[in-house]
Structure formats: C-alpha cells, structure tokens
Design a protein around this motif. Structure first.
Motif, PDB file in Angstrom:
ATOM      1  N   UNK A  84       0.791  -1.219   0.000  1.00 32.80           N
ATOM      2  CA  UNK A  84       0.000   0.000   0.000  1.00 32.80           C
ATOM      3  C   UNK A  84       0.827   1.274   0.000  1.00 32.80           C
ATOM      4  N   UNK A  85       2.140   1.156   0.012  1.00 38.50           N
ATOM      5  CA  UNK A  85       2.998   2.351   0.098  1.00 38.50           C
ATOM      6  C   UNK A  85       3.411   2.910  -1.258  1.00 38.50           C
ATOM      7  N   UNK A  86       3.110   2.208  -2.329  1.00 41.19           N
ATOM      8  CA  UNK A  86       3.515   2.684  -3.663  1.00 41.19           C
ATOM      9  C   UNK A  86       2.504   3.679  -4.222  1.00 41.19           C
ATOM     10  N   UNK A  87       3.014   4.644  -4.945  1.00 41.03           N
ATOM     11  CA  UNK A  87       2.187   5.636  -5.634  1.00 41.03           C
ATOM     12  C   UNK A  87       2.695   5.746  -7.059  1.00 41.03           C
ATOM     13  N   UNK A  88       1.799   5.824  -8.021  1.00 38.35           N
ATOM     14  CA  UNK A  88       2.206   5.926  -9.414  1.00 38.35           C
ATOM     15  C   UNK A  88       1.235   6.778 -10.211  1.00 38.35           C
ATOM     16  N   UNK A  89       1.683   7.235 -11.363  1.00 40.17           N
ATOM     17  CA  UNK A  89       0.869   8.035 -12.275  1.00 40.17           C
ATOM     18  C   UNK A  89       0.647   7.252 -13.551  1.00 40.17           C
TER      19      UNK A  89
END
Length: 161
Positions: A84-89
C-alpha cells in the motif's frame, strides 16, 4: 556535448546534457496477496508479461498497462516496502473515458480534480483544471492493497517528451 555552468553557494556544478537514453522500465509495487493483485490488474486489461515462481519464498509477476512502455512488478521476496505504500501516475488522453472504463471494471475511482497552490501548500479542488491545461486534471484509484494510482490527463505533451 554542451555544458552549462551554474553557481550555487559559491561552488560551480557542471550540468551536462544527457548522452544516453534512459527509460523507466518497471515500477515495483508491494502487495500482500500476489494472486489477488494479479486478478485485479488483469481485470483492468493490463497484459500479463511474466509470472515466475522459484519456490515458496520468491515469485515475480510483471504486467503492462495498455499502451505503456513501463510495466509493474509485484510478488514475493522482491521488495521490503509495506503493501500500500507505492504511488504511481498513469497518463491518459481522455480522463472521462479512463474513469468510465475503470468504473465499468468495478474499480472505485475518484471524481476529477485539479490542484491549487495556496500559500505554498497544494490543495485538491473538485473539477477539471479551469484553464484546461494538459498535466493539470486528475482522478485517482487504489489497488486492493492500497497502492495509489493517479490518472493524469495529457492531451498535449511538453516539448521533448
């Protein structure tokens, strides 16, 4: 090759133009349940490129979003970050169409929003960018583990992209 000189705090740093293309190939995302993540991303229409298991402690899955040259990896034994710690565009040409597609696949996707910078802080505001600029209107969703994805509408690329 040209070199541009810049001064910072009395020191000179050489800023050189790149001589080698470098492309992001893979974004690793942490998940709890590999099979659940695989079902979720395949339900989005992402292509399964690889699913390799080498015993109970190692498994790597690679999927690629439609039209992308960058893939994602997840699995067991490949990343120590918290699920749950990943962020992406994800760049899309038509934000309305992308939202509708995700919703038709059962994904909870946010309303369209844009950002306003108020006294140095970024504030999310409902609705599209009032000037209709590329790179300035968004929507977001998360995978079952809470890894966040931002849809960014880009109708016209910046020069050099």
């Amino acid at each position: 090759m040209s070199t541009q000189q810049t001064e910072q705090d009395g020191a000179q740093d050489a800023v050189k133009e790149p001589t080698v293309d470098m492309k992001i190939e893979v974004h690793i995302i942490p998940v709890v349940d590999v099979d659940r993540a695989l079902r979720f991303y395949q339900s989005l229409g992402w292509r399964l490129d690889a699913d390799y298991e080498a015993g109970p402690e190692f498994r790597i899955v690679q999927l690629t979003p439609p039209g992308s040259e960058c893939s994602i990896h997840f699995g067991r034994g490949i990343i120590s970050a918290a699920p749950g710690s990943a962020k992406g565009y994800l760049v899309v040409f038509d934000l309305d169409q992308a939202r509708a597609d995700l919703a038709s696949r059962g994904v909870e996707v946010s309303k369209i929003f844009h950002n306003v910078y108020d006294t140095g802080a970024e504030v999310r505001v409902d609705g599209r960018d009032p000037d209709g600029r590329s790179y300035a209107s968004y929507a977001s969703f998360s995978d079952p583990d809470g890894n966040g994805w931002v849809l960014q509408e880009v109708k016209e690329r910046q020069p050099g992209r």
